[in-house]
Design a protein around this motif. Structure first.
Motif, PDB file in Angstrom:
ATOM      1  N   VAL A   1      63.332  14.025  51.965  1.00  0.00           N
ATOM      2  CA  VAL A   1      61.955  14.218  52.447  1.00  0.00           C
ATOM      3  C   VAL A   1      61.227  12.875  52.590  1.00  0.00           C
ATOM      4  O   VAL A   1      61.149  12.093  51.649  1.00  0.00           O
ATOM      5  N   ASP A   2      60.728  12.641  53.788  1.00  0.00           N
ATOM      6  CA  ASP A   2      59.872  11.474  54.057  1.00  0.00           C
ATOM      7  C   ASP A   2      58.462  11.999  54.270  1.00  0.00           C
ATOM      8  O   ASP A   2      58.175  12.565  55.315  1.00  0.00           O
ATOM      9  N   LEU A   3      57.629  11.797  53.300  1.00  0.00           N
ATOM     10  CA  LEU A   3      56.287  12.385  53.353  1.00  0.00           C
ATOM     11  C   LEU A   3      55.253  11.273  53.222  1.00  0.00           C
ATOM     12  O   LEU A   3      55.467  10.309  52.477  1.00  0.00           O
ATOM     13  N   LYS A   4      54.159  11.407  53.929  1.00  0.00           N
ATOM     14  CA  LYS A   4      53.116  10.360  53.874  1.00  0.00           C
ATOM     15  C   LYS A   4      51.757  11.022  53.730  1.00  0.00           C
ATOM     16  O   LYS A   4      51.412  11.904  54.494  1.00  0.00           O
ATOM     17  N   ILE A   5      51.000  10.556  52.754  1.00  0.00           N
ATOM     18  CA  ILE A   5      49.645  11.078  52.581  1.00  0.00           C
ATOM     19  C   ILE A   5      48.665   9.909  52.671  1.00  0.00           C
ATOM     20  O   ILE A   5      48.749   8.952  51.898  1.00  0.00           O
TER      21      ILE A   5
ATOM     22  N   ILE B   1      43.217  15.544  53.142  1.00  0.00           N
ATOM     23  CA  ILE B   1      43.515  16.787  52.412  1.00  0.00           C
ATOM     24  C   ILE B   1      44.818  17.272  53.027  1.00  0.00           C
ATOM     25  O   ILE B   1      44.841  17.762  54.147  1.00  0.00           O
ATOM     26  N   TYR B   2      45.878  17.037  52.301  1.00  0.00           N
ATOM     27  CA  TYR B   2      47.211  17.272  52.835  1.00  0.00           C
ATOM     28  C   TYR B   2      47.691  18.658  52.404  1.00  0.00           C
ATOM     29  O   TYR B   2      47.835  18.938  51.216  1.00  0.00           O
ATOM     30  N   GLY B   3      47.917  19.514  53.363  1.00  0.00           N
ATOM     31  CA  GLY B   3      48.392  20.863  53.042  1.00  0.00           C
ATOM     32  C   GLY B   3      49.897  20.962  53.227  1.00  0.00           C
ATOM     33  O   GLY B   3      50.417  20.580  54.272  1.00  0.00           O
TER      34      GLY B   3
ATOM     35  N   LEU C   1      44.518  27.112  54.290  1.00  0.00           N
ATOM     36  CA  LEU C   1      44.937  25.713  54.404  1.00  0.00           C
ATOM     37  C   LEU C   1      44.462  25.156  55.742  1.00  0.00           C
ATOM     38  O   LEU C   1      44.017  24.007  55.839  1.00  0.00           O
ATOM     39  N   ASP C   2      44.541  25.994  56.734  1.00  0.00           N
ATOM     40  CA  ASP C   2      44.105  25.621  58.074  1.00  0.00           C
ATOM     41  C   ASP C   2      42.629  25.242  58.072  1.00  0.00           C
ATOM     42  O   ASP C   2      42.193  24.350  58.782  1.00  0.00           O
ATOM     43  N   ARG C   3      41.854  25.925  57.203  1.00  0.00           N
ATOM     44  CA  ARG C   3      40.411  25.695  57.176  1.00  0.00           C
ATOM     45  C   ARG C   3      40.023  24.413  56.459  1.00  0.00           C
ATOM     46  O   ARG C   3      38.979  23.849  56.726  1.00  0.00           O
ATOM     47  N   VAL C   4      40.860  24.002  55.502  1.00  0.00           N
ATOM     48  CA  VAL C   4      40.430  22.873  54.666  1.00  0.00           C
ATOM     49  C   VAL C   4      41.254  21.590  54.893  1.00  0.00           C
ATOM     50  O   VAL C   4      40.740  20.493  54.715  1.00  0.00           O
ATOM     51  N   ALA C   5      42.506  21.743  55.289  1.00  0.00           N
ATOM     52  CA  ALA C   5      43.398  20.570  55.352  1.00  0.00           C
ATOM     53  C   ALA C   5      43.114  19.682  56.564  1.00  0.00           C
ATOM     54  O   ALA C   5      42.683  20.158  57.612  1.00  0.00           O
ATOM     55  N   THR C   6      43.335  18.391  56.357  1.00  0.00           N
ATOM     56  CA  THR C   6      43.235  17.451  57.481  1.00  0.00           C
ATOM     57  C   THR C   6      44.632  17.139  58.023  1.00  0.00           C
ATOM     58  O   THR C   6      44.781  16.722  59.163  1.00  0.00           O
TER      59      THR C   6
ATOM     60  N   GLU D   1      55.200  16.925  60.083  1.00  0.00           N
ATOM     61  CA  GLU D   1      54.041  16.392  59.369  1.00  0.00           C
ATOM     62  C   GLU D   1      53.072  15.898  60.438  1.00  0.00           C
ATOM     63  O   GLU D   1      53.455  15.074  61.275  1.00  0.00           O
ATOM     64  N   GLN D   2      51.882  16.429  60.444  1.00  0.00           N
ATOM     65  CA  GLN D   2      50.938  16.049  61.515  1.00  0.00           C
ATOM     66  C   GLN D   2      49.507  16.314  61.090  1.00  0.00           C
ATOM     67  O   GLN D   2      49.283  16.978  60.075  1.00  0.00           O
ATOM     68  N   THR D   3      48.586  15.835  61.899  1.00  0.00           N
ATOM     69  CA  THR D   3      47.184  16.119  61.592  1.00  0.00           C
ATOM     70  C   THR D   3      46.907  17.553  62.014  1.00  0.00           C
ATOM     71  O   THR D   3      47.640  18.132  62.820  1.00  0.00           O
ATOM     72  N   ILE D   4      45.846  18.095  61.480  1.00  0.00           N
ATOM     73  CA  ILE D   4      45.524  19.490  61.791  1.00  0.00           C
ATOM     74  C   ILE D   4      45.194  19.636  63.285  1.00  0.00           C
ATOM     75  O   ILE D   4      45.491  20.664  63.901  1.00  0.00           O
TER      76      ILE D   4
END
Lengths: 306, 297
Positions: A24-28, A33-35, A197-202, A215-218
């Motif tokens: 897993v390559d994950l970036k925050i 707000i990462y969902g 998650l859709d409502r709060v995550a960026t 992995e993408q922006t909302i």
């Protein structure tokens, strides 16, 4: 590593022979707000545990606050956690549960500090009640309160709205939003309630069978979800080959009559021409609107797998 | 780590279980005194025939010799008071009498159960997940638990001796002596160290087994001397292989339990200290190492 608040590279975790987290390559980003979306057993909690230092990786690298390796472990104090069920002493009051963590964090002036936390999570009236007698929702709030002690820069919340009533969900959503905006706390949240998650995550990360699929922006996700080309054809294999030839790889053969194409929405004419030129029979082609749930199910291999 | 220790002591002060354990210690003292009083009354009454009295006293003599370490590794929790104290006209030294529950293993069981329950609580309820933050926090939490167990063990000893001093004159038929010799004092401290080693052992077991049942069962069996069978087997093996008479119980905390008393030889007391010290360090190093390596469930 880079300037991300959290970054993982080829993070892998095995339980026996079972691969729970796979490269897993994950970036925050700081302030995000990462969902993290994934079905049960997809590897969400395992990733969160590894980031928080509760579990060790078999291979790969985790960078926290720009530091990697052993240095990153020095940053664990800047992380607040709520992993799986809220970890509380059931025979102690909410106040005492919070006080224990205050002592562990070396926080002076605990009375006022705890009162503020209790008010923030809506438990002021239950401060002296034994935590074991709390409803699931109240326990979740207490768990979030515990995660907020010590002014963390990053809050890792695993299913934080689990068991909350609709009003509770809205309150927690507001709280996360407020803490993110006012205190600049970065959040990593996992949830099954995709709409929430859709409502709060960026930012959104989709995980399935231990792999981070996307992995993408909302905004990017909304664009993908809302617009896709649906092609109804009796020759899906030929149509798929034609799409590949045209350079469109982000498609999904849904069944023997239907293909979803997530790219090329702005080139519907060109794609239609290509199909006609290739003499592929089709009954319908057009741009359709989807939603996050449909998109997630498609990514994870359909309803039967979700 | 100091913060974790402060946190754990705050938890002790807020939970009733510690005080329940201390109440049990008082209960054990009362039971020991009550049982002795009953035996005294029985032996000094006309209820027993001469033959029955003979059987009764010879049984007590046998357990007497077991207590002195000759049969170290004997199984069971029955430790009878010295036969001479059965005479109501004799004087009972209270500090010596207080060894009964210690040598019987009841106090050891209590300490081990407490170590398991207290030491494993935050893993069982998941509170440990709130405590990420410090480097090597799992090992530090374990050492913090050990300091609580050390203080708890000291308080248990204190309560045991105080309760004995308070209740012995009220329950026993004898006159009570409160004098304590230097050797007796050293033996008590050595017993404390040995009990602490057993507490450290159960903490290690909770980390290995990630639960409470097995450590409690093993701890109880250990205190009851059930492993004496194993020790005797090892002893006879050593004797066969190397032609050397060795008692492995002399070099293990669980074996040392029954050796330490006011009348123990200097060598026994010193060995008690050394064995306890070595095993405490060994158990803690192992427990910290395993805790750091294992994932938090």
């Amino acid at each position: 590593m880079s300037g991300y608040l959290v970054e993982t590279k080829k993070l892998t975790k095995k339980f026996g022979n079972q691969l729970a987290v796979n490269n897993v390559d994950l970036k925050i980003e700081r302030g995000a707000i990462y969902g993290l979306i994934g079905r049960n057993g997809a590897g969400k909690t395992t990733i969160m545990k590894m980031i928080c230092g509760l579990s060790s990786a078999n291979s790969g690298e985790i960078s926290l606050f720009g530091k990697s390796g052993e240095e990153s472990r020095e940053c664990l104090g800047r992380i607040g956690t709520l992993i799986e069920n809220p970890g509380i002493y059931p025979r102690l009051s909410a106040y005492d549960n919070l006080k224990l963590k205050c002592i562990a964090n070396g926080i002076p002036e605990q009375k006022k500090y705890i009162a503020d936390i209790l008010q923030m999570v809506g438990l002021s009236d239950a401060a002296q009640k034994k935590a074991g007698r709390f409803s699931l929702g109240m326990k979740q709030r207490l768990g979030i309160g515990l995660a907020l002690i010590g002014e963390p820069d990053l809050c890792v919340l695993d299913e934080p709205i689990n068991g909350l009533d609709p009003q509770g969900i809205a309150e927690i959503r507001e709280l996360i939003y407020k803490l993110n905006k006012e205190r600049h706390i970065t959040f990593m949240i996992s949830s099954h309630i995709l709409g929430e998650l859709d409502r709060v995550a960026t930012h959104i990360g989709i995980i399935n069978d231990g792999r981070l699929l996307e992995e993408q922006t909302i905004e990017e996700l909304h664009a993908k979800c809302m617009n896709r080309i649906e092609l109804q054809t009796s020759e899906p294999d030929r149509a798929a080959a034609m799409l590949e030839e045209m350079g469109y790889k982000n498609y999904k053969v849904v069944n023997s009559n239907l293909i979803y194409l997530f790219d090329g929405v702005d080139n519907l004419k060109g794609i239609t021409r290509g199909i006609l030129d290739a003499d592929i029979s089709f009954t319908n082609i057009g741009i359709c609107n989807g939603n996050l749930e449909e998109y997630f199910l498609e990514k994870c291999g359909g309803v039967e797998n979700a | 780590m100091l913060k974790f220790i402060k946190m754990d002591f705050y938890r002790v002060s807020r939970q009733k279980s510690t005080f329940i354990f201390l109440a049990i210690v008082v209960g054990i003292v009362l039971m020991t005194l009550g049982a002795t009083r009953l035996e005294q009354e029985l032996l000094n009454s006309d209820l027993l025939t001469a033959e029955e009295t003979q059987i009764f006293t010879s049984t007590m003599e046998m357990t007497d010799s077991a207590d002195s370490g000759i049969l170290a590794g004997g199984i069971g929790m029955n430790v009878n008071p010295s036969l001479e104290w059965m005479d109501p006209d004799s004087e009972v030294p209270v500090f010596e009498f207080a060894e009964q529950p210690l040598k019987g293993g009841m106090i050891a069981i209590l300490i081990m159960v407490y170590a398991v329950i207290f030491g494993y609580a935050e893993r069982r309820n998941g509170y440990i997940k709130n405590l990420v933050g410090e480097k090597h926090f799992k090992a530090k939490l374990l050492l913090s638990k050990m300091s609580v167990v050390a203080v708890f063990t000291a308080v248990v000893f204190l309560v045991l001796y105080l309760a004995m001093m308070l209740f012995a004159p009220l329950i026993m038929m004898n006159s009570i002596s409160y004098s304590i010799s230097g050797d007796m004092f050293l033996a008590i401290i050595a017993q404390y160290a040995v009990h602490l080693a057993l507490g450290a052992f159960t903490l290690l077991l909770t980390i290995i087994f990630e639960g409470t049942t097995l450590p409690i069962v093993i701890g109880t069996l250990l205190s009851m001397g059930i492993f004496g069978l194993l020790y005797n087997l090892i002893n006879s093996l050593i004797l066969k292989l190397f032609d050397k008479a060795v008692s492995v119980a002399n070099y293990l905390p669980s074996g040392q339990l029954r050796l330490m008393n006011g009348g123990a030889a200097d060598g026994d007391i010193s060995r008690g200290f050394i064995v306890a010290g070595v095993f405490i360090v060994l158990y803690l190093i192992l427990a910290c190492f395993i805790a750091e390596k294992k994932d938090v469930k």
